[in-house]
Design a protein around this motif. Structure first.
Motif, mmCIF file in Angstrom:
data_model
loop_
_atom_site.group_PDB
_atom_site.id
_atom_site.type_symbol
_atom_site.label_atom_id
_atom_site.label_comp_id
_atom_site.label_asym_id
_atom_site.label_seq_id
_atom_site.Cartn_x
_atom_site.Cartn_y
_atom_site.Cartn_z
ATOM 1 N N CYS A 99 25.849 0.258 55.719
ATOM 2 C CA CYS A 99 26.536 0.768 54.533
ATOM 3 C C CYS A 99 25.587 1.632 53.700
ATOM 4 N N PHE A 100 24.346 1.175 53.525
ATOM 5 C CA PHE A 100 23.365 1.953 52.775
ATOM 6 C C PHE A 100 22.999 3.234 53.520
ATOM 7 N N ARG A 101 22.886 3.184 54.852
ATOM 8 C CA ARG A 101 22.606 4.388 55.624
ATOM 9 C C ARG A 101 23.745 5.383 55.481
ATOM 10 N N LEU A 102 24.978 4.887 55.508
ATOM 11 C CA LEU A 102 26.143 5.750 55.331
ATOM 12 C C LEU A 102 26.129 6.376 53.931
ATOM 13 N N ALA A 103 25.799 5.583 52.920
ATOM 14 C CA ALA A 103 25.728 6.105 51.554
ATOM 15 C C ALA A 103 24.659 7.191 51.439
ATOM 16 N N GLU A 104 23.511 6.996 52.087
ATOM 17 C CA GLU A 104 22.463 8.020 52.084
ATOM 18 C C GLU A 104 22.962 9.318 52.708
ATOM 19 N N LEU A 105 23.649 9.198 53.844
ATOM 20 C CA LEU A 105 24.156 10.393 54.522
ATOM 21 C C LEU A 105 25.149 11.148 53.653
#
Length: 84
Positions: A24-30
């Protein structure tokens, strides 16, 4: 800046993330990178970030054990990866 807050939380060794939270955090970063690229002048921020959104979202749906979401994401990604 929101991106910095997201990145710092994701890297905090004192508060480890679950696999789903990590995705979820990786998706938010992207998404933050894409918003940055779309919002203004160069230099672009990881110009390839957009290509990572679909696969990360698909993996997140797997961690959340949501087969319907995985199927919809696979369809949105034109059958890649193949729906289970």
């Amino acid at each position: 800046m929101v991106f910095d807050r997201i990145r710092q939380r994701g890297l905090d060794k004192d508060k480890p993330l679950t696999a789903a939270e990590d995705l979820c955090f990786r998706l938010a970063e992207l998404v933050a990178k894409l918003a940055h690229n779309a919002a203004g002048p160069p230099p672009p921020f990881d110009y390839h970030a957009g290509w990572q959104v679909g696969p990360i979202a698909y993996r997140l749906a797997g961690e959340l054990k949501d087969p319907a979401l995985r199927h919809r994401l696979a369809a949105a990604l034109d059958g890649w990866p193949e729906a289970e």
